[in-house]
Design an enzyme around this catalytic site. Structure first.
Site: not given
Length: 182
Positions: A63, A75, A92, A96, A121, A140, A142
């Site tokens: 992150r 997520a 997701e 993921e 959000e 690409e 991640e």
């Protein structure tokens, strides 16, 4: 206690990023003019993937805002403003973790507003069961590792300060409470 009126007088668009829009709001509060930041987020969904053994599939990813790797529930942001959040969670999960399930196997758990002071959000969190191995389909940029954890182990990581992501804390604790998982 009656709250004094707060009135938005103006909202000025400042900048658009890839998933966020930044505004400056002019507010009348307590008889005073104030300028508040406001960030609009398209919305997101998250999922608590539960294996047949009762473990939770978690993703470890870098992150940038924290400059470190974090352990989180899977997520992602909605693809479009009108995408159903359950469809986003379904997508997701497979992208993921490399596991999938039928969309009917997703159950709504809780909604989280992540940063109510300046951002709208909202993340809907779902529980996924009856997982079937599939294939990760990462963007690409991640780099995600999938890990299995017990709820007890995840709770310990939360209370030791090792998991600090708000949606993940809400997801794990809500799941443990709702299903009385120890």
């Amino acid at each position: 206690m009656k709250q004094p009126p707060v009135v938005r007088l103006d909202r000025t668009f400042k900048y658009q990023g890839s998933i966020l829009k930044f505004y400056e709001d002019t507010i009348l509060a307590n008889g005073h003019i104030a300028h508040w930041d406001f960030i609009h987020h398209i919305g997101a969904a998250a999922v608590v993937p539960v294996t047949k053994e009762g473990k939770i599939l978690m993703v470890r990813q870098y992150r940038n805002a924290l400059d470190r790797y974090t352990l989180e529930v899977p997520a992602g942001a909605l693809d479009t403003a009108d995408e159903p959040k359950i469809a986003c969670a379904h997508r997701e999960l497979e992208e993921e973790t490399g596991f999938k399930t039928e969309i009917e196997n997703l159950e709504f758990l809780v909604r989280v507003n992540t940063t109510v002071a300046f951002c709208d959000e909202a993340i809907d969190i779902f529980v996924a069961r009856n997982l079937v191995p599939s294939k990760q389909n990462l963007d690409e940029e991640e780099c995600i590792e999938v890990e299995e954890w017990t709820v007890k182990e995840l709770e310990e990581k939360i209370f030791q300060g090792e998991i600090t992501d708000g949606k993940t804390i809400a997801a794990i604790l809500a799941y443990a409470r709702k299903y009385d998982v120890k």
